[in-house]
Design a protein around this motif. Structure first.
Motif, PDB file in Angstrom:
ATOM      1  N   GLU A   1      -9.173   3.702   5.711  1.00  0.00           N
ATOM      2  CA  GLU A   1      -8.473   2.666   4.963  1.00  0.00           C
ATOM      3  C   GLU A   1      -6.954   2.780   5.154  1.00  0.00           C
ATOM      4  O   GLU A   1      -6.252   1.771   5.276  1.00  0.00           O
ATOM      5  N   LEU A   2      -6.456   4.011   5.205  1.00  0.00           N
ATOM      6  CA  LEU A   2      -5.024   4.187   5.485  1.00  0.00           C
ATOM      7  C   LEU A   2      -4.682   3.709   6.890  1.00  0.00           C
ATOM      8  O   LEU A   2      -3.630   3.088   7.110  1.00  0.00           O
ATOM      9  N   ASP A   3      -5.560   3.971   7.847  1.00  0.00           N
ATOM     10  CA  ASP A   3      -5.365   3.442   9.201  1.00  0.00           C
ATOM     11  C   ASP A   3      -5.224   1.921   9.156  1.00  0.00           C
ATOM     12  O   ASP A   3      -4.344   1.342   9.811  1.00  0.00           O
ATOM     13  N   ARG A   4      -6.104   1.290   8.395  1.00  0.00           N
ATOM     14  CA  ARG A   4      -6.125  -0.175   8.341  1.00  0.00           C
ATOM     15  C   ARG A   4      -4.834  -0.740   7.766  1.00  0.00           C
ATOM     16  O   ARG A   4      -4.214  -1.640   8.363  1.00  0.00           O
ATOM     17  N   VAL A   5      -4.395  -0.227   6.616  1.00  0.00           N
ATOM     18  CA  VAL A   5      -3.211  -0.828   5.997  1.00  0.00           C
ATOM     19  C   VAL A   5      -1.952  -0.514   6.804  1.00  0.00           C
ATOM     20  O   VAL A   5      -1.036  -1.346   6.870  1.00  0.00           O
ATOM     21  N   GLN A   6      -1.908   0.640   7.443  1.00  0.00           N
ATOM     22  CA  GLN A   6      -0.751   0.933   8.281  1.00  0.00           C
ATOM     23  C   GLN A   6      -0.714   0.028   9.511  1.00  0.00           C
ATOM     24  O   GLN A   6       0.355  -0.368   9.965  1.00  0.00           O
ATOM     25  N   ARG A   7      -1.873  -0.316  10.022  1.00  0.00           N
ATOM     26  CA  ARG A   7      -1.953  -1.248  11.154  1.00  0.00           C
ATOM     27  C   ARG A   7      -1.610  -2.673  10.731  1.00  0.00           C
ATOM     28  O   ARG A   7      -0.873  -3.375  11.405  1.00  0.00           O
TER      29      ARG A   7
END
Length: 355
Positions: free
Chosen positions: A329-335
């Motif tokens: 989920e952190l990957d997603r929002v940072q992307r």
């Protein structure tokens, strides 16, 4: 110490509204304090433009009290803030110390914080669960006799207790209260705080701060107009004292500056309104909403680990860590929201902070 003893320029920082990160705790693999990285975090917050830091609060982990770290961590943050020359030069700060526990412990902590030079204590009432409203007010008055207070409505999901509007009216009436951080993550309960302050006729002395990490932008943009004695009274939330702002802090400073400018101009652009949902989406990943906030501290640690400020996500409690799927989920929002992250800023200055 009374609020009138706070240096005028520091009090002005609080009252205008500032980014005050809830300071995280840097640990090594043995779960011992990593002073170098703890110091680096404070330097990061100050270089990012924060108006101060809040230390010994929920994000710093309440368990620091159980392992003898409360005073050392507060002392390190204060010493670092006093010694560091931030980007752009020295400026006034408003420094907040977390206060917790039953009355004797919280009074003792207030004495420590005052002795170290903190301007106010952020008072957590979680340890007073089961106390009556008069007992809660008496507890708060005991701390206010030691130093100025910032009220703290902590959401029950992470240890807070329900506090009705009547309590907040009595709390705001305490002369040594300078602000309230509203963090119930709940619209009705946020309004309870606002109503309590207005009913206490304390809106000019008590500055409202959002701690609602799930509703940051609209909290700061929206006027709150209530009726008192048949007349409208409008108050605003001026700044944020937030765990969310313990990461991506330079972007938080930019955001608050944009909000202040829009409010002063009386013109709120649509793109600023649109940021509310995006910031909330980021917070869902940071605070691990999918698992009832289990990984809320570890999620913030993970961001700083990826940026190289922390070595790991370790918490004092080994059971506190990232939840399954939280890293993704952190990957997603940072992307999806690179405009809300500050990786480039950290990369430029990290070595200086770690020196």
């Amino acid at each position: 110490m009374q609020w009138t003893d706070i240096p005028a320029d520091s009090l002005q920082v609080l009252r205008r509204g500032a980014v005050i990160p809830a300071h995280l705790l840097a640990l090594d693999a043995q779960r011992k304090l990593d002073e170098r990285r703890q110091r680096a975090m404070t330097r990061y917050y100050l270089d990012a433009g924060a108006g101060g830091v809040a230390v010994g609060v929920h994000s710093t982990q309440f368990a620091i009290r159980d392992v003898g770290l409360y005073e050392p961590v507060l002392q390190l943050a204060m010493r670092t803030a006093q010694d560091w020359v931030p980007l752009g030069g020295r400026r006034p700060l408003f420094m907040v110390a977390g206060l917790a526990g039953r009355t004797a412990q919280a009074v003792r902590e207030a004495g420590i914080a005052r002795g170290l030079g903190y301007h106010a204590g952020l008072l957590s009432l979680g340890a007073m669960k089961g106390a009556s409203e008069p007992e809660l007010v008496a507890h708060c008055r005991a701390m206010a006799d030691v130093m100025p207070l910032v009220g703290f409505y902590l959401q029950p999901a992470v240890g807070g207790i329900h506090l009705p509007a009547g309590f907040w009216q009595q709390f705001a009436a305490i002369d040594n209260v300078v602000a309230i951080k509203m963090a119930p993550f709940h619209r009705y309960r946020t309004l309870d705080v606002v109503r309590g302050v207005v009913n206490a006729r304390a809106e000019d002395r008590v500055t409202l701060y959002t701690g609602n990490d799930d509703h940051i932008v609209l909290d700061l943009l929206a006027p709150f107009t209530l009726v008192r004695d048949g007349q409208p009274v409008t108050v605003r939330i001026r700044g944020g004292l937030l765990g969310h702002w313990s990461v991506w802090t330079s972007r938080a400073v930019d955001l608050l500056q944009r909000i202040h400018a829009a409010v002063e101009a009386g013109d709120v652009p649509q793109e600023l309104l649109a940021l509310d949902a995006q910031v909330t989406d980021c917070n869902a990943a940071l605070f691990d909403v999918a698992h009832d906030f289990h990984g809320c501290i570890a999620g913030c640690h993970e961001v700083l680990r990826r940026q190289g400020l922390l070595q790991g996500t370790w918490c004092l409690d080994p059971a506190e860590d990232l939840s399954p799927g939280q890293a993704q989920e952190l990957d997603r929002v940072q992307r999806d929201y690179p405009h809300l992250t500050d990786d480039a800023f950290v990369a430029r200055h990290r070595d200086r902070w770690l020196a």
